[in-house]
Design a protein around this motif. Structure first.
Motif, PDB file in Angstrom:
ATOM      1  N   ASN A   1       0.796  -1.224   0.000  1.00  0.00           N
ATOM      2  CA  ASN A   1       0.000   0.000   0.000  1.00  0.00           C
ATOM      3  C   ASN A   1       0.834   1.281   0.000  1.00  0.00           C
ATOM      4  N   ILE A   2       2.054   1.215   0.514  1.00  0.00           N
ATOM      5  CA  ILE A   2       2.818   2.452   0.708  1.00  0.00           C
ATOM      6  C   ILE A   2       3.923   2.680  -0.313  1.00  0.00           C
ATOM      7  N   ILE A   3       4.274   1.661  -1.087  1.00  0.00           N
ATOM      8  CA  ILE A   3       5.349   1.860  -2.058  1.00  0.00           C
ATOM      9  C   ILE A   3       4.840   2.664  -3.251  1.00  0.00           C
ATOM     10  N   ARG A   4       5.697   3.555  -3.771  1.00  0.00           N
ATOM     11  CA  ARG A   4       5.311   4.430  -4.880  1.00  0.00           C
ATOM     12  C   ARG A   4       6.393   4.447  -5.955  1.00  0.00           C
ATOM     13  N   PHE A   5       5.944   4.388  -7.190  1.00  0.00           N
ATOM     14  CA  PHE A   5       6.842   4.414  -8.342  1.00  0.00           C
ATOM     15  C   PHE A   5       6.554   5.666  -9.167  1.00  0.00           C
ATOM     16  N   LYS A   6       7.613   6.344  -9.590  1.00  0.00           N
ATOM     17  CA  LYS A   6       7.419   7.545 -10.407  1.00  0.00           C
ATOM     18  C   LYS A   6       8.405   7.577 -11.575  1.00  0.00           C
ATOM     19  N   ASN A   7       7.917   7.923 -12.750  1.00  0.00           N
ATOM     20  CA  ASN A   7       8.737   8.079 -13.962  1.00  0.00           C
ATOM     21  C   ASN A   7       9.457   6.784 -14.369  1.00  0.00           C
ATOM     22  N   LYS A   8       8.739   5.678 -14.303  1.00  0.00           N
ATOM     23  CA  LYS A   8       9.252   4.365 -14.742  1.00  0.00           C
ATOM     24  C   LYS A   8      10.628   4.040 -14.150  1.00  0.00           C
ATOM     25  N   PRO A   9      10.763   4.077 -12.843  1.00  0.00           N
ATOM     26  CA  PRO A   9      12.078   3.891 -12.222  1.00  0.00           C
ATOM     27  C   PRO A   9      12.688   2.513 -12.433  1.00  0.00           C
ATOM     28  N   VAL A  10      11.853   1.489 -12.518  1.00  0.00           N
ATOM     29  CA  VAL A  10      12.398   0.141 -12.687  1.00  0.00           C
ATOM     30  C   VAL A  10      13.030  -0.008 -14.061  1.00  0.00           C
ATOM     31  N   ASN A  11      12.311   0.395 -15.103  1.00  0.00           N
ATOM     32  CA  ASN A  11      12.852   0.309 -16.461  1.00  0.00           C
ATOM     33  C   ASN A  11      14.119   1.148 -16.613  1.00  0.00           C
ATOM     34  N   VAL A  12      14.076   2.360 -16.058  1.00  0.00           N
ATOM     35  CA  VAL A  12      15.244   3.239 -16.120  1.00  0.00           C
ATOM     36  C   VAL A  12      16.405   2.630 -15.345  1.00  0.00           C
TER      37      VAL A  12
ATOM     38  N   ILE B   1       8.888  15.242  -0.577  1.00  0.00           N
ATOM     39  CA  ILE B   1       9.599  16.183  -1.454  1.00  0.00           C
ATOM     40  C   ILE B   1      10.146  15.446  -2.668  1.00  0.00           C
ATOM     41  N   LEU B   2      10.764  14.296  -2.436  1.00  0.00           N
ATOM     42  CA  LEU B   2      11.304  13.508  -3.547  1.00  0.00           C
ATOM     43  C   LEU B   2      10.209  13.133  -4.534  1.00  0.00           C
ATOM     44  N   TYR B   3       9.074  12.712  -4.025  1.00  0.00           N
ATOM     45  CA  TYR B   3       8.003  12.233  -4.894  1.00  0.00           C
ATOM     46  C   TYR B   3       7.453  13.338  -5.809  1.00  0.00           C
ATOM     47  N   LYS B   4       7.609  14.566  -5.385  1.00  0.00           N
ATOM     48  CA  LYS B   4       7.137  15.691  -6.198  1.00  0.00           C
ATOM     49  C   LYS B   4       8.118  16.063  -7.311  1.00  0.00           C
ATOM     50  N   LEU B   5       9.352  15.605  -7.203  1.00  0.00           N
ATOM     51  CA  LEU B   5      10.366  15.963  -8.191  1.00  0.00           C
ATOM     52  C   LEU B   5      10.235  15.111  -9.450  1.00  0.00           C
ATOM     53  N   ASP B   6      10.616  15.699 -10.574  1.00  0.00           N
ATOM     54  CA  ASP B   6      10.507  15.022 -11.866  1.00  0.00           C
ATOM     55  C   ASP B   6      11.750  14.174 -12.113  1.00  0.00           C
ATOM     56  N   VAL B   7      11.843  13.077 -11.365  1.00  0.00           N
ATOM     57  CA  VAL B   7      12.994  12.185 -11.463  1.00  0.00           C
ATOM     58  C   VAL B   7      12.501  10.760 -11.211  1.00  0.00           C
ATOM     59  N   PRO B   8      13.079   9.758 -11.884  1.00  0.00           N
ATOM     60  CA  PRO B   8      12.685   8.377 -11.618  1.00  0.00           C
ATOM     61  C   PRO B   8      12.976   8.005 -10.159  1.00  0.00           C
ATOM     62  N   SER B   9      11.947   7.592  -9.437  1.00  0.00           N
ATOM     63  CA  SER B   9      12.142   7.308  -8.015  1.00  0.00           C
ATOM     64  C   SER B   9      11.215   6.214  -7.515  1.00  0.00           C
ATOM     65  N   ILE B  10      11.663   5.573  -6.448  1.00  0.00           N
ATOM     66  CA  ILE B  10      10.838   4.625  -5.705  1.00  0.00           C
ATOM     67  C   ILE B  10      10.868   5.084  -4.253  1.00  0.00           C
ATOM     68  N   THR B  11       9.705   5.363  -3.712  1.00  0.00           N
ATOM     69  CA  THR B  11       9.604   5.855  -2.338  1.00  0.00           C
ATOM     70  C   THR B  11       8.527   5.081  -1.585  1.00  0.00           C
ATOM     71  N   THR B  12       8.419   5.375  -0.305  1.00  0.00           N
ATOM     72  CA  THR B  12       7.334   4.836   0.512  1.00  0.00           C
ATOM     73  C   THR B  12       6.625   5.978   1.218  1.00  0.00           C
ATOM     74  N   LYS B  13       5.343   5.821   1.425  1.00  0.00           N
ATOM     75  CA  LYS B  13       4.587   6.803   2.186  1.00  0.00           C
ATOM     76  C   LYS B  13       4.838   6.598   3.678  1.00  0.00           C
ATOM     77  N   GLY B  14       4.845   7.700   4.423  1.00  0.00           N
ATOM     78  CA  GLY B  14       4.895   7.600   5.873  1.00  0.00           C
ATOM     79  C   GLY B  14       6.270   7.355   6.447  1.00  0.00           C
ATOM     80  N   THR B  15       6.307   6.731   7.610  1.00  0.00           N
ATOM     81  CA  THR B  15       7.540   6.584   8.382  1.00  0.00           C
ATOM     82  C   THR B  15       8.310   5.302   8.076  1.00  0.00           C
TER      83      THR B  15
END
Length: 206
Positions: free
Chosen positions: A48-59, A171-185
């Motif tokens: 539920n908390i993992i987030r992918f942005k800008n196709k980070p796995v493929n990149v 902050i990272l999740y808002k940036l236009d860069v391939p990233s994998i983050t988690t919500k919360g603590t």
């Protein structure tokens, strides 16, 4: 007493169990990352908390296959990453946290060693950042990105904790860069290493 003794078979069985319990939809390239995050923690909430942005796995796969320079913020994450597989691509991985120069810079500038380590990683032309422990490291990296000084190929930003961890990931999740983050603590060095290894194994096997 009967039980599975082969490490790879244990892992395979674990992944079968985890996959059968996942309810959220993920792409084919994302699911191995989710499985390893859950496997490394025993916590299904990562679904539920993992987030992918800008196709980070493929990149990430493409970047690793081409050979790259990887930074990690802790020796724990460093020890958890499969260096044998990484070296197949002639990539290198670095953790500067215990270097004497980093101690000195942090003392003189009155910043954390994690921030000083990011400074060095940026100077060294690092393309992939694996951060699982220090929010200050992720804040520092985001500052560099916002200033246009660096544009990493991939950021795995999953620092754990209650002071700055959630905020730095937002902050990272808002940036236009391939990233994998988690919500919360939630997060941690083991999670960061597991996520990187998932991408690494898709890139070169194990």
């Amino acid at each position: 007493m009967k039980y599975i003794k082969d490490p790879l078979k244990i892992e395979e069985k674990s992944f079968e169990i985890i996959k059968s319990n996942i309810k959220r939809e993920f792409t084919l390239d994302e699911i191995p990352v989710v499985l390893r995050a859950i496997h490394s923690t025993g916590d299904y909430d990562y679904e539920n908390i993992i987030r992918f942005k800008n196709k980070p796995v493929n990149v990430g796969i493409e970047t690793i296959r081409g050979g790259t320079k990887v930074f990690t913020d802790t020796k724990m994450a460093l020890s958890g990453i499969n260096k044998k597989s990484l070296l197949i691509t002639e990539s290198s991985i670095h953790c500067y946290i215990d270097e004497e120069k980093i101690y000195e810079i942090s003392r003189l500038k009155k910043i954390t060693r994690s921030m000083a380590a990011i400074d060095k990683a940026v100077e060294d032309g690092t393309e992939v950042f694996v951060i699982g422990n220090a929010p200050t490291a992720l804040f520092r990296l985001c500052e560099y990105i916002e200033k246009g000084i660096i544009l990493p190929k991939l950021i795995i930003g999953v620092p754990v904790g209650f002071v700055g961890a959630e905020e730095s990931k937002e902050i990272l999740y808002k940036l236009d860069v391939p990233s994998i983050t988690t919500k919360g603590t939630k997060g941690g060095s083991n999670v960061a290493a597991a996520i990187f290894n998932a991408i690494l194994y898709m890139a070169v096997g194990r």
